[in-house]
Design a protein around this motif. Sequence first.
Motif, PDB file in Angstrom:
ATOM      1  N   ILE A  22       0.837  -1.206   0.000  1.00  0.00           N
ATOM      2  CA  ILE A  22       0.000   0.000   0.000  1.00  0.00           C
ATOM      3  C   ILE A  22       0.867   1.248   0.000  1.00  0.00           C
ATOM      4  CG2 ILE A  22      -1.639   1.332   1.398  1.00  0.00           C
ATOM      5  CD1 ILE A  22      -2.839  -1.425   2.223  1.00  0.00           C
ATOM      6  N   ILE A  23       1.884   1.273   0.840  1.00  0.00           N
ATOM      7  CA  ILE A  23       2.781   2.425   0.891  1.00  0.00           C
ATOM      8  C   ILE A  23       3.493   2.598  -0.450  1.00  0.00           C
ATOM      9  CG2 ILE A  23       4.887   3.318   1.966  1.00  0.00           C
ATOM     10  CD1 ILE A  23       3.884   2.049   4.595  1.00  0.00           C
ATOM     11  N   VAL A  28       4.303   5.440  -5.684  1.00  0.00           N
ATOM     12  CA  VAL A  28       4.319   5.460  -7.150  1.00  0.00           C
ATOM     13  C   VAL A  28       3.314   6.479  -7.676  1.00  0.00           C
ATOM     14  CG1 VAL A  28       3.760   4.095  -9.207  1.00  0.00           C
ATOM     15  CG2 VAL A  28       5.202   3.137  -7.412  1.00  0.00           C
ATOM     16  N   ALA A  29       2.140   6.524  -7.081  1.00  0.00           N
ATOM     17  CA  ALA A  29       1.126   7.493  -7.504  1.00  0.00           C
ATOM     18  C   ALA A  29       1.610   8.924  -7.272  1.00  0.00           C
ATOM     19  CB  ALA A  29      -0.186   7.251  -6.761  1.00  0.00           C
ATOM     20  N   ALA A  30       2.276   9.162  -6.152  1.00  0.00           N
ATOM     21  CA  ALA A  30       2.793  10.501  -5.858  1.00  0.00           C
ATOM     22  C   ALA A  30       3.889  10.883  -6.856  1.00  0.00           C
ATOM     23  CB  ALA A  30       3.322  10.561  -4.431  1.00  0.00           C
ATOM     24  N   LEU A  31       4.760   9.954  -7.187  1.00  0.00           N
ATOM     25  CA  LEU A  31       5.812  10.242  -8.163  1.00  0.00           C
ATOM     26  C   LEU A  31       5.226  10.531  -9.542  1.00  0.00           C
ATOM     27  CD1 LEU A  31       8.602   7.698  -7.191  1.00  0.00           C
ATOM     28  CD2 LEU A  31       8.677  10.186  -7.006  1.00  0.00           C
TER      29      LEU A  31
END
Length: 53
Positions: A22-23, A28-31
Amino acid sequence: MEWLNQLLQPQVLSLLIPIVAIIGAFGVAALNAHHRHQERIEKIKQGLNPDSK
């Protein structure tokens, strides 16, 4: 190395693997969001309209 033996027990791994997944997914979504933002900023600096297709 006792802590490693405790960490690799199946009971602990069954909790750690989903948490790390999950982390990682959020990371990955933030990047990806940051990369899209940087591309948008570069288009604006070049005088292009980033909203036009």
